[in-house]
Scaffold this active site. Structure first.
Site, PDB file in Angstrom:
ATOM      1  N   GLY A   1       0.825  -1.201   0.000  1.00  0.00           N
ATOM      2  CA  GLY A   1       0.000   0.000   0.000  1.00  0.00           C
ATOM      3  C   GLY A   1       0.858   1.249   0.000  1.00  0.00           C
TER       4      GLY A   1
ATOM      5  CG  ASN B   1       0.424   4.891   4.550  1.00  0.00           C
ATOM      6  OD1 ASN B   1       0.980   5.965   4.642  1.00  0.00           O
ATOM      7  ND2 ASN B   1      -0.853   4.780   4.186  1.00  0.00           N
TER       8      ASN B   1
ATOM      9  CG  ASP C   1      -4.851   7.005  -4.264  1.00  0.00           C
ATOM     10  OD1 ASP C   1      -4.532   7.443  -5.394  1.00  0.00           O
ATOM     11  OD2 ASP C   1      -4.149   6.187  -3.652  1.00  0.00           O
TER      12      ASP C   1
ATOM     13  CB  VAL D   1      -1.256  -5.190   2.337  1.00  0.00           C
ATOM     14  CG1 VAL D   1      -2.612  -5.675   2.813  1.00  0.00           C
ATOM     15  CG2 VAL D   1      -1.301  -3.698   2.015  1.00  0.00           C
TER      16      VAL D   1
END
Length: 708
Positions: free
Chosen positions: A413, A415, A529, A418
């Site tokens: 992802g 950040n 997004d 996952v």
């Protein structure tokens, strides 16, 4: 033989008859040779005694003087010559579009997206042909500078054009020269030298840093990487858009065009960058404007002309440009090693080296003592009790992912990684989120807590969260067995790719989920997004919107307008790139790009290719929809499927319109999708569908109610 002072000179009458012929002679290509021959003294004649008998020495002198004056007058009338040495003004140059003059510098474009700037010399240039050849010389000094918060790209051109203004031209990769319709038209009568910093495969560009000769078309007749040949025969590339200042020489002698460029301050290289012959008699009209044009698109850079000289008779006109004390536009790139901060840092760092070593040793000892012990939860802070009902123990999440094992990584992802995990009997997707401050953590948790109450069949369900340490959160989402849409579109062959029917189902699901976010709840939720990577497919291939880490919420009665630069390049609306403000219209733009990706099977941005939205506009203008459709679908050129695809492309381009106010709402998008499916049999046009859809209200639509 001498002549009496009072006698009549027989040359006078002969000269009177000769004068008109001499005047016409001055317009011939041999005028310079004639002028040179007449300036030789004494004059050589075959029979000097005969000449002495018919004219005196004073008559010869008068004859030569008149011829020389006529020649000089003729040359001064026919030649055009001007010089701008950083003294441009709005009165001595014609400006169109976004072109401006600032501090005597000609600025064609600045930091705005999808703009055109054009500047022309105010008077037309007479084009004098001799045996289909034409001569001129020009030199200019330029700088192309990247702009903050924008990806750099596109370029500018020096041009001859028959008309003023920017009508009939387009921005972005068209450089303000032509548009999709006029490109390649022999009636353009445009000669241009382009300096392009973006590679467009549709124009067969060689790379993203080239100089090209354009004859009525953006597909260059000849091109070369920007740079110069030094005296040792070695080629040095010059990056067009790095902010440095360069000088260009364009010289045309009897239709042989030589193009040379070099760094400012260098002498003109002997070997030209490009050399070719051009038949100007079929290309140019009798009178032409001369100047510059530039454009921006989604990619933005500033194009500046500092100095410019032009002549139709003096090939060394470039020497008249002043090349010193010019302003600099290159981005600052001062060496850190020369900075005071670096020197102070070295001193402080040296003095504290012993302390740092002690700290490192201490940390290593602590890590060794802990070994492979399982991490424990942090103490619960008071404010966390507000969100306790959805909080999971870190121990449970740690065990569910086998200690965040690499074997359980299923994706990446924005950040971080996952993970796949199992909490009880449920499969979950686990994401780690970093939040910088406690205030930001509380704000983020309030948003997450609210988002958990969002329940819709086309949204990925947020199950809960946990916190291990300050500044770090872990979110658990419902696990989607079939992964993300981008893998089904871009990473599979024709045997495993989605059928057109399934692709239409995916787009309908995404639109339904996005409509619910925008107006199906007490708050307007801005996803910000929308892209294929954030569309997940469950076990039954139903599409669901995921990744709400970027989502922003506003009460329905307030304006949705949060300044926060988020999203993915290629899916960002122009106004978001320009201002950083997210909005529902920005989500609609992202959905439009997603529609085009689903139809074409091509990513929004691919290296060496134009932006998908720009390319699709050209395809539709040329009515070549079959070329754009994903070849893995094996669609027939005629039939209901291709008609439906064409309507979907129109919808995608409408949603991805560069002007936010021209885009439909998600209410109207859902209505258009319904009309496309319903009207497949009677083949209504997209304009008819769009018109009928714009009047239908979705405030209390069944789509919203059924999805909750």
């Amino acid at each position: 033989m001498t002549q009496n002072p009072g006698s009549t000179n027989p040359l006078h009458g002969w000269f009177d008859n000769l004068f008109p012929w001499l005047l016409s002679l001055t317009r011939s290509p041999f005028v310079l040779l004639l002028q040179l021959s007449l300036s030789i003294s004494p004059i050589c004649v075959p029979n000097r005694s005969f000449v002495e008998g018919i004219m005196s020495c004073s008559s010869i002198t008068l004859f030569c003087a008149v011829i020389s004056i006529l020649i000089s007058i003729s040359l001064s009338v026919s030649a055009t010559e001007f010089i701008f040495n950083t003294n441009f003004t709005s009165t001595n140059i014609l400006l169109f579009g976004n072109a401006t003059v600032d501090s005597s510098v000609l600025i064609l474009t600045r930091d705005s997206t999808f703009t055109i700037g054009r500047a022309l010399y105010p008077s037309k240039i007479p084009i004098r042909f001799s045996d289909s050849s034409f001569s001129f010389a020009t030199s200019f000094i330029f700088s192309v500078t990247p702009q903050p918060n924008h990806l750099p790209g596109h370029g500018f051109a020096f041009l001859f054009t028959p008309s003023t203004g920017i009508n009939g031209t387009s921005s972005a990769q068209n450089l303000g020269l032509f548009n999709f319709t006029t490109n390649g038209n022999p009636n353009n009568h445009v000669f241009a030298i382009e300096f392009d910093s973006f590679q467009n495969q549709e124009f067969n560009d060689s790379n993203d840093n080239h100089v090209g000769v354009d004859l009525n078309s953006l597909e260059s007749t000849a091109s070369s990487t920007a740079g110069f040949w030094n005296e040792h025969g070695e080629f040095k590339e010059l990056r067009i858009n790095n902010g440095e200042i360069y000088q260009v020489w364009i010289e045309c002698l009897n239709s042989l065009v030589n193009i040379t460029m070099a760094e400012l301050g260098m002498r003109k290289p002997r070997k030209p960058l490009i050399s070719l012959s051009v038949n100007f008699s079929e290309l140019l009209l009798d009178e032409m404007f001369v100047g510059f044009t530039a454009s921006t698109g989604q990619l933005v850079q500033s194009h500046k002309i500092l100095s410019w000289s032009f002549s139709t008779s003096n090939l060394s006109i470039g020497d008249a440009l002043v090349r010193t004390n010019l302003p600099s536009f290159a981005p600052h790139n001062d060496s850190i090693f020369n900075s005071i901060a670096f020197i102070v840092g070295i001193i402080v760092g040296g003095s504290g080296l012993v302390i740092i070593c002690c700290i490192v040793v201490y940390v290593l000892v602590i890590i060794k003592r802990r070994g492979t012990k399982k991490p424990m939860d942090d103490d619960i802070e008071d404010w966390e009790l507000e969100y306790w009902p959805h909080r999971f123990a870190y121990d449970d999440v740690y065990a569910a992912t086998d200690g965040f094992s690499e074997a359980n990584v299923v994706g990446f992802g924005r950040n971080g990684m996952v993970y796949k995990g199992e909490l009880g009997r449920s499969k979950v997707a686990v994401k780690k989120i970093s939040v910088e401050s406690e205030c930001g953590m509380r704000e983020f948790m309030a948003e997450i807590s609210s988002l958990r109450r969002l329940k819709h069949r086309n949204l990925v369900k947020l199950i809960g969260w946990c916190k291990k340490e300050k500044g770090s959160l872990i979110l658990m989402y419902e696990f989607m067995e079939n992964g993300s849409l981008d893998k089904k579109l871009f990473e599979c062959d024709e045997n495993t790719t989605l059928s057109w029917e399934k692709r239409m189902k995916v787009l309908s699901d995404v639109a339904t989920g996005l409509l619910y976010l925008h107006q199906g709840w007490d708050y307007k939720v801005i996803h910000s997004d929308i892209k294929a990577n954030n569309v997940l497919l469950d076990r039954d291939m139903n599409a669901r919107l995921g990744d709400f880490g970027l989502a922003r919420m506003q009460p329905n009665k307030r304006t949705v307008d949060k300044k926060r630069v988020v999203g993915t390049v290629g899916y960002l609306a122009p106004e978001v790139v320009r201002t950083g403000r997210v909005s529902m219209q920005g989500d609609v733009f992202g959905f439009g790009v997603l529609v085009l990706e689903v139809v074409c099977g091509r990513r929004a941005m691919e290296e060496g290719k134009p932006l998908l939205v720009d390319w699709m506009r050209g395809v539709m203008e040329r009515n070549e929809i079959v070329v754009a459709v994903d070849e893995r679908l094996k669609v027939e050129e005629v039939g209901e499927e291709i008609d439906e695809m064409e309507r979907m492309v129109c919808l995608g381009l409408l949603c991805a319109h560069p002007e936010a106010g021209a885009r439909p709402t998600m209410q109207q998008v859902m209505n258009i999708l319904g009309e496309i499916n319903k009207d497949n049999s009677n083949h209504r046009t997209f304009e008819q569908i769009k018109t009928s859809s714009s009047s239908t209200s979705f405030v209390e639509s069944d789509v919203l109610k059924s999805g909750r």
